[in-house]
Motif scaffolding. Structure first.
Motif, PDB file in Angstrom:
ATOM      1  N   MET A   1      -5.397 -22.405 -59.001  1.00  0.00           N
ATOM      2  CA  MET A   1      -6.735 -22.312 -58.553  1.00  0.00           C
ATOM      3  C   MET A   1      -6.934 -21.862 -57.080  1.00  0.00           C
ATOM      4  O   MET A   1      -5.859 -22.531 -56.446  1.00  0.00           O
ATOM      5  CB  MET A   1      -7.416 -23.659 -58.626  1.00  0.00           C
ATOM      6  N   ASN A   2      -7.808 -21.158 -56.782  1.00  0.00           N
ATOM      7  CA  ASN A   2      -7.897 -20.753 -55.343  1.00  0.00           C
ATOM      8  C   ASN A   2      -8.974 -21.522 -54.609  1.00  0.00           C
ATOM      9  O   ASN A   2      -9.669 -21.880 -55.384  1.00  0.00           O
ATOM     10  CB  ASN A   2      -8.032 -19.106 -55.313  1.00  0.00           C
ATOM     11  N   LYS A   3      -9.011 -21.763 -53.423  1.00  0.00           N
ATOM     12  CA  LYS A   3      -9.798 -22.338 -52.757  1.00  0.00           C
ATOM     13  C   LYS A   3     -11.531 -21.820 -52.919  1.00  0.00           C
ATOM     14  O   LYS A   3     -12.286 -22.719 -52.999  1.00  0.00           O
ATOM     15  CB  LYS A   3      -9.679 -22.456 -51.141  1.00  0.00           C
ATOM     16  N   SER A   4     -11.323 -20.565 -53.269  1.00  0.00           N
ATOM     17  CA  SER A   4     -12.834 -20.068 -53.279  1.00  0.00           C
ATOM     18  C   SER A   4     -13.447 -20.209 -54.840  1.00  0.00           C
ATOM     19  O   SER A   4     -14.511 -19.787 -54.959  1.00  0.00           O
ATOM     20  CB  SER A   4     -12.753 -18.698 -52.601  1.00  0.00           C
ATOM     21  N   ASP A   5     -12.447 -20.568 -55.711  1.00  0.00           N
ATOM     22  CA  ASP A   5     -12.907 -20.570 -57.133  1.00  0.00           C
ATOM     23  C   ASP A   5     -14.008 -21.591 -57.307  1.00  0.00           C
ATOM     24  O   ASP A   5     -13.992 -22.611 -56.594  1.00  0.00           O
ATOM     25  CB  ASP A   5     -11.737 -21.067 -57.925  1.00  0.00           C
ATOM     26  N   LYS A   6     -14.927 -21.249 -58.370  1.00  0.00           N
ATOM     27  CA  LYS A   6     -15.950 -22.018 -58.659  1.00  0.00           C
ATOM     28  C   LYS A   6     -15.663 -23.301 -59.505  1.00  0.00           C
ATOM     29  O   LYS A   6     -14.978 -22.950 -60.532  1.00  0.00           O
ATOM     30  CB  LYS A   6     -17.137 -21.347 -59.143  1.00  0.00           C
ATOM     31  N   ILE A   7     -15.674 -24.654 -59.292  1.00  0.00           N
ATOM     32  CA  ILE A   7     -15.132 -25.492 -60.286  1.00  0.00           C
ATOM     33  C   ILE A   7     -16.232 -26.461 -60.483  1.00  0.00           C
ATOM     34  O   ILE A   7     -16.935 -26.952 -59.642  1.00  0.00           O
ATOM     35  CB  ILE A   7     -13.978 -26.596 -59.482  1.00  0.00           C
ATOM     36  N   TYR A   8     -16.496 -26.580 -61.752  1.00  0.00           N
ATOM     37  CA  TYR A   8     -17.621 -27.402 -62.312  1.00  0.00           C
ATOM     38  C   TYR A   8     -16.783 -28.822 -62.814  1.00  0.00           C
ATOM     39  O   TYR A   8     -15.890 -28.632 -63.501  1.00  0.00           O
ATOM     40  CB  TYR A   8     -18.118 -26.882 -63.521  1.00  0.00           C
ATOM     41  N   VAL A   9     -17.261 -29.888 -62.290  1.00  0.00           N
ATOM     42  CA  VAL A   9     -16.982 -31.061 -62.575  1.00  0.00           C
ATOM     43  C   VAL A   9     -18.065 -32.089 -63.219  1.00  0.00           C
ATOM     44  O   VAL A   9     -19.085 -32.253 -62.608  1.00  0.00           O
ATOM     45  CB  VAL A   9     -16.335 -32.025 -61.367  1.00  0.00           C
ATOM     46  N   ALA A  10     -17.754 -32.019 -64.530  1.00  0.00           N
ATOM     47  CA  ALA A  10     -18.952 -32.663 -65.441  1.00  0.00           C
ATOM     48  C   ALA A  10     -18.591 -34.164 -65.325  1.00  0.00           C
ATOM     49  O   ALA A  10     -17.521 -34.626 -65.551  1.00  0.00           O
ATOM     50  CB  ALA A  10     -18.819 -32.232 -66.846  1.00  0.00           C
ATOM     51  N   GLY A  11     -19.594 -34.735 -64.892  1.00  0.00           N
ATOM     52  CA  GLY A  11     -19.661 -36.472 -64.888  1.00  0.00           C
ATOM     53  C   GLY A  11     -19.119 -36.720 -63.603  1.00  0.00           C
ATOM     54  O   GLY A  11     -18.236 -37.824 -63.115  1.00  0.00           O
ATOM     55  N   HIS A  12     -19.546 -36.005 -62.526  1.00  0.00           N
ATOM     56  CA  HIS A  12     -19.002 -36.086 -61.079  1.00  0.00           C
ATOM     57  C   HIS A  12     -19.444 -37.771 -60.218  1.00  0.00           C
ATOM     58  O   HIS A  12     -18.965 -37.996 -59.184  1.00  0.00           O
ATOM     59  CB  HIS A  12     -19.491 -35.155 -60.052  1.00  0.00           C
ATOM     60  N   ARG A  13     -20.332 -38.356 -61.067  1.00  0.00           N
ATOM     61  CA  ARG A  13     -20.966 -39.626 -60.490  1.00  0.00           C
ATOM     62  C   ARG A  13     -20.009 -40.826 -60.921  1.00  0.00           C
ATOM     63  O   ARG A  13     -20.148 -42.034 -60.570  1.00  0.00           O
ATOM     64  CB  ARG A  13     -22.276 -39.673 -60.575  1.00  0.00           C
ATOM     65  N   ALA A  26     -10.583 -32.867 -50.540  1.00  0.00           N
ATOM     66  CA  ALA A  26      -9.327 -33.121 -49.667  1.00  0.00           C
ATOM     67  C   ALA A  26      -8.430 -32.086 -49.759  1.00  0.00           C
ATOM     68  O   ALA A  26      -7.819 -31.807 -48.559  1.00  0.00           O
ATOM     69  CB  ALA A  26      -8.535 -34.339 -50.106  1.00  0.00           C
ATOM     70  N   GLU A  27      -8.113 -31.369 -50.718  1.00  0.00           N
ATOM     71  CA  GLU A  27      -7.548 -30.122 -50.840  1.00  0.00           C
ATOM     72  C   GLU A  27      -8.191 -28.818 -50.327  1.00  0.00           C
ATOM     73  O   GLU A  27      -7.522 -27.810 -50.333  1.00  0.00           O
ATOM     74  CB  GLU A  27      -6.608 -29.825 -52.104  1.00  0.00           C
ATOM     75  N   GLY A  28      -9.564 -29.021 -49.697  1.00  0.00           N
ATOM     76  CA  GLY A  28     -10.046 -27.660 -49.413  1.00  0.00           C
ATOM     77  C   GLY A  28     -10.933 -27.033 -50.468  1.00  0.00           C
ATOM     78  O   GLY A  28     -11.341 -25.707 -50.188  1.00  0.00           O
ATOM     79  N   TYR A  29     -11.044 -27.515 -51.604  1.00  0.00           N
ATOM     80  CA  TYR A  29     -11.846 -26.942 -52.670  1.00  0.00           C
ATOM     81  C   TYR A  29     -13.237 -27.508 -52.620  1.00  0.00           C
ATOM     82  O   TYR A  29     -13.627 -28.329 -52.800  1.00  0.00           O
ATOM     83  CB  TYR A  29     -11.266 -27.117 -54.155  1.00  0.00           C
ATOM     84  N   ASN A  30     -14.016 -26.482 -51.924  1.00  0.00           N
ATOM     85  CA  ASN A  30     -15.513 -26.986 -51.752  1.00  0.00           C
ATOM     86  C   ASN A  30     -16.761 -26.179 -52.479  1.00  0.00           C
ATOM     87  O   ASN A  30     -17.663 -26.306 -52.132  1.00  0.00           O
ATOM     88  CB  ASN A  30     -15.889 -26.819 -50.073  1.00  0.00           C
ATOM     89  N   ASN A  31     -16.224 -25.162 -53.341  1.00  0.00           N
ATOM     90  CA  ASN A  31     -17.033 -24.302 -54.023  1.00  0.00           C
ATOM     91  C   ASN A  31     -17.239 -25.170 -55.622  1.00  0.00           C
ATOM     92  O   ASN A  31     -16.818 -24.730 -56.541  1.00  0.00           O
ATOM     93  CB  ASN A  31     -16.587 -23.026 -54.416  1.00  0.00           C
ATOM     94  N   LEU A  32     -17.477 -26.391 -55.343  1.00  0.00           N
ATOM     95  CA  LEU A  32     -17.783 -27.165 -56.632  1.00  0.00           C
ATOM     96  C   LEU A  32     -19.307 -27.220 -57.100  1.00  0.00           C
ATOM     97  O   LEU A  32     -20.228 -27.035 -56.344  1.00  0.00           O
ATOM     98  CB  LEU A  32     -17.516 -28.752 -56.135  1.00  0.00           C
ATOM     99  N   VAL A  33     -19.372 -27.354 -58.388  1.00  0.00           N
ATOM    100  CA  VAL A  33     -20.708 -27.135 -59.219  1.00  0.00           C
ATOM    101  C   VAL A  33     -20.739 -28.453 -59.561  1.00  0.00           C
ATOM    102  O   VAL A  33     -20.054 -28.823 -60.434  1.00  0.00           O
ATOM    103  CB  VAL A  33     -20.789 -26.171 -60.239  1.00  0.00           C
ATOM    104  N   LEU A  34     -21.866 -29.447 -59.077  1.00  0.00           N
ATOM    105  CA  LEU A  34     -22.409 -30.677 -59.694  1.00  0.00           C
ATOM    106  C   LEU A  34     -23.587 -30.764 -60.214  1.00  0.00           C
ATOM    107  O   LEU A  34     -24.381 -30.150 -59.327  1.00  0.00           O
ATOM    108  CB  LEU A  34     -21.728 -31.675 -58.516  1.00  0.00           C
ATOM    109  N   ARG A  35     -23.704 -31.482 -61.320  1.00  0.00           N
ATOM    110  CA  ARG A  35     -25.114 -31.808 -61.819  1.00  0.00           C
ATOM    111  C   ARG A  35     -25.271 -33.104 -62.027  1.00  0.00           C
ATOM    112  O   ARG A  35     -24.318 -33.559 -62.860  1.00  0.00           O
ATOM    113  CB  ARG A  35     -25.512 -30.693 -62.814  1.00  0.00           C
ATOM    114  N   THR A  36     -26.236 -33.746 -61.741  1.00  0.00           N
ATOM    115  CA  THR A  36     -26.445 -35.131 -62.622  1.00  0.00           C
ATOM    116  C   THR A  36     -26.821 -35.217 -63.795  1.00  0.00           C
ATOM    117  O   THR A  36     -27.255 -33.988 -64.301  1.00  0.00           O
ATOM    118  CB  THR A  36     -27.380 -36.058 -61.535  1.00  0.00           C
TER     119      THR A  36
END
Length: 312
Positions: A1-13, A26-36
């Protein structure tokens, strides 16, 4: 995984999803897709496919599930099998349709047969009958593992499955009616200390043994496996060490600073005598847990007591 990759975490809460999000950030992956769940109902196939088509995530971590303790699992049997099957069917299929590079599916240690030998090896899956109380949930999770393997076999998808042991950590559920044993004991003993109660009553003999992994360690293992594991089947994630429920209660009593005694209600069931994961597969890949139980319990108790003080 590259830092710029888009990562969807389902169930992020949830406890697991939020720990994974913290680890990625913490590892610098900030292109996260999150949905409640209000923003995206994963039980709705059309909504999930529209979301994947619009967002086109590179990586997916599927930590969303309908979960609960023994009581909830036993009472809401239809909800548990229906909702979990819908969530994982929709997400896994949409990940295939949108050519996601890699997907991680998170299951649970309850997938193993009730009477499987200890410690639980990955090979023991489907070798015997399940625990009846949480069979609907377990069957859904087994279907998820097999679905990942089937999409790998037929379409070449890099979909992997991991099975965590009993977890605890930030965003845990401390409700006495439907929480798991560790947070339930923390709440019980904390409240007994505040009220100066002479004793805390726990269910059963306290002799069953359980393994506990801090959610931050799970997140670390998931991060590691997203980079290093690309095979069919599943990987157990745990510590490979267990403790009796009585010793867990005594540890929590010590951490809380409670002076009373622990009593046993022997009219209540003990549950399965032992549930220990065999983590030799994970260890052989080069990952081992870092947070030992006394340190982890002290950490979560500090967080819990602070939240309780704020809520008062």
């Amino acid at each position: 995984m590259n830092k710029s990759d888009k990562i969807y975490v389902a169930g992020h809460r949830g406890m697991v999803g939020s720990a994974i999000v913290r680890r990625l950030q913490a590892e610098g992956y900030n292109n996260l897709v999150l949905r409640t769940s209000k923003e995206l109902d994963l039980r709705n196939q059309q909504a999930v496919e529209d979301f994947f088509a619009a967002e086109k995530p590179d990586y997916v971590i599927l930590a969303a599930a309908r979960v609960g303790g023994i009581q909830a699992n036993n009472v809401y049997r239809a909800d548990f099998i229906y909702e979990n099957l819908m969530i994982q069917n929709n997400v896994i299929h949409a990940a295939y349709l949108e050519k996601v590079k890699k997907l991680m599916f998170l299951g649970s240690s309850c997938i193993y047969p009730k009477l499987a030998p200890q410690p639980l090896k990955e090979d023991y899956l489907l070798t015997g009958l399940l625990e009846p109380t949480n069979e609907p949930y377990a069957i859904a999770k087994i279907a998820g593992i097999k679905m990942c393997d089937a999409y790998r076999a037929q379409y070449g998808c890099n979909f992997i499955s991991v099975m965590p042991t009993n977890l605890y950590g930030p965003n845990d559920n401390y409700d006495l009616n439907n929480s798991h044993v560790l947070p339930a004991l923390i709440r019980k003993i904390h409240e007994a200390k505040l009220k100066n109660d002479p004793a805390v009553v726990m269910w059963g003999t306290g002799s069953p043994r359980r393994e506990f992994l801090h959610a931050d360690d799970l997140a670390d293992a998931c991060f590691y496996l997203m980079q290093h594991y690309n095979e069919e089947g599943l990987v157990n994630i745990g510590t490979g060490e267990d403790v009796t429920i009585k010793d867990l209660a005594l540890l929590i009593k010590d951490v809380v600073g409670y002076q009373g005694e622990i009593q046993h209600d022997l009219t209540k069931p003990d549950g399965t005598p032992r549930k220990l994961m065999d983590v030799s597969k994970l260890h052989s890949m080069g990952w081992k847990h870092k947070i030992e139980l006394p340190e982890g319990v002290a950490k979560v108790y500090k967080e819990f007591a602070k939240a309780e003080a704020v809520a008062q």
